[in-house]
Motif scaffolding. Structure first.
Motif: not given
Length: 264
Positions: A11-12, A58-62, A82-86
């Motif tokens: 979904l990213v 902050l909360g930079c997402g992708t 941490p995760g797929p968005a970052l």
């Protein structure tokens, strides 16, 4: 999955395709560029000799805005769980100019930034009053004296969630590889300023994905009070990306504030 646009690798890319650069990004980029002019925002920061700002996203997402801020010459730190968005943010062209941090506002160092931004309605993710107050306190600590804070939050008076239904929200998202994903949104609950909803995604071949989320809608008075309680002075609240008055813009509450002094 909760917040699947940032946690589900499938979904990213849909999120990125659906959320290209827009007028909100133009607003925050220009605001950061102008943010170090003492006492006010200006329209021509270059002529005013504004130095680069140490920027926190902050909360930079992708990382769409994050890398653009770095490309403009600012030292930028992008913070996200941490995760797929970052991971996607770190793969963007120009990502090597950004300091990427896996975490939350709790891990921010003191007095490390001149400007902090929370974009794409990240401020609404902090649903409870305690969560929001802690985040604002962390931001006040992380900003140097006179540091600027800017964020956007949907104006509850615009009642945006009423358009989050299978008819009005139905859309087709074209991915870079040419595939088309059908998407729609359904609100599942509305109570005391909190809206629960689910995004539905139908991929070619019949594969389906769901992403649920919960957002808090705070009015202008509530936002002003919370920001001021954290040690900031509110300088402006706009109703849209062209700096319209509240209620006459894009259904937004765009808050610009300045840190007065260290909390406590």
């Amino acid at each position: 999955m909760r917040d699947g646009e940032f946690r589900d690798p499938q979904l990213v890319p849909v999120y990125d395709a659906e959320c290209p650069w827009g007028p909100d990004d133009d607003f925050f980029l220009s605001l950061v560029t102008a943010s170090l002019v003492t006492g006010s925002l200006v329209t021509d920061p270059a002529s005013a000799g504004t130095p680069p700002a140490r920027v926190l996203d902050l909360g930079c997402g992708t990382g769409r805005l994050t890398v653009a801020l770095a490309a403009a010459g600012h030292p930028v730190t992008g913070v996200d769980p941490p995760g797929p968005a970052l991971a996607a943010a770190r793969r963007r062209p120009g990502a090597d100019r950004v300091t990427w941090v896996e975490g939350t506002s709790a891990s921010l160092p003191p007095a490390a930034f001149d400007v902090a931004v929370l974009t794409s309605h990240v401020a609404q993710v902090f649903v409870t009053d305690d969560e929001w107050a802690r985040t604002l306190a962390d931001l006040a600590r992380a900003l140097g004296p006179g540091g600027r804070l800017a964020f956007d939050s949907r104006d509850p008076a615009a009642r945006a969630w009423e358009r989050w239904n299978p008819v009005d929200s139905r859309r087709v998202v074209r991915l870079p590889d040419g595939r088309e994903v059908r998407a729609w949104t359904v609100v599942t609950a509305v109570h005391a300023g909190v809206v629960d909803f689910t995004h539905h995604y139908a991929f070619p071949g019949g594969e389906a994905r769901r992403s649920s989320a919960r957002l808090r809608f705070r009015g202008e008075a509530e936002l002003r009070a919370s920001v001021e309680a954290a040690g900031f002075a509110v300088e402006r609240v706009y109703g849209g990306w062209a700096r319209q008055p509240v209620g006459a813009g894009d259904g937004e509450l765009v808050v610009v504030a300045r840190r007065l002094s260290a909390p406590g």
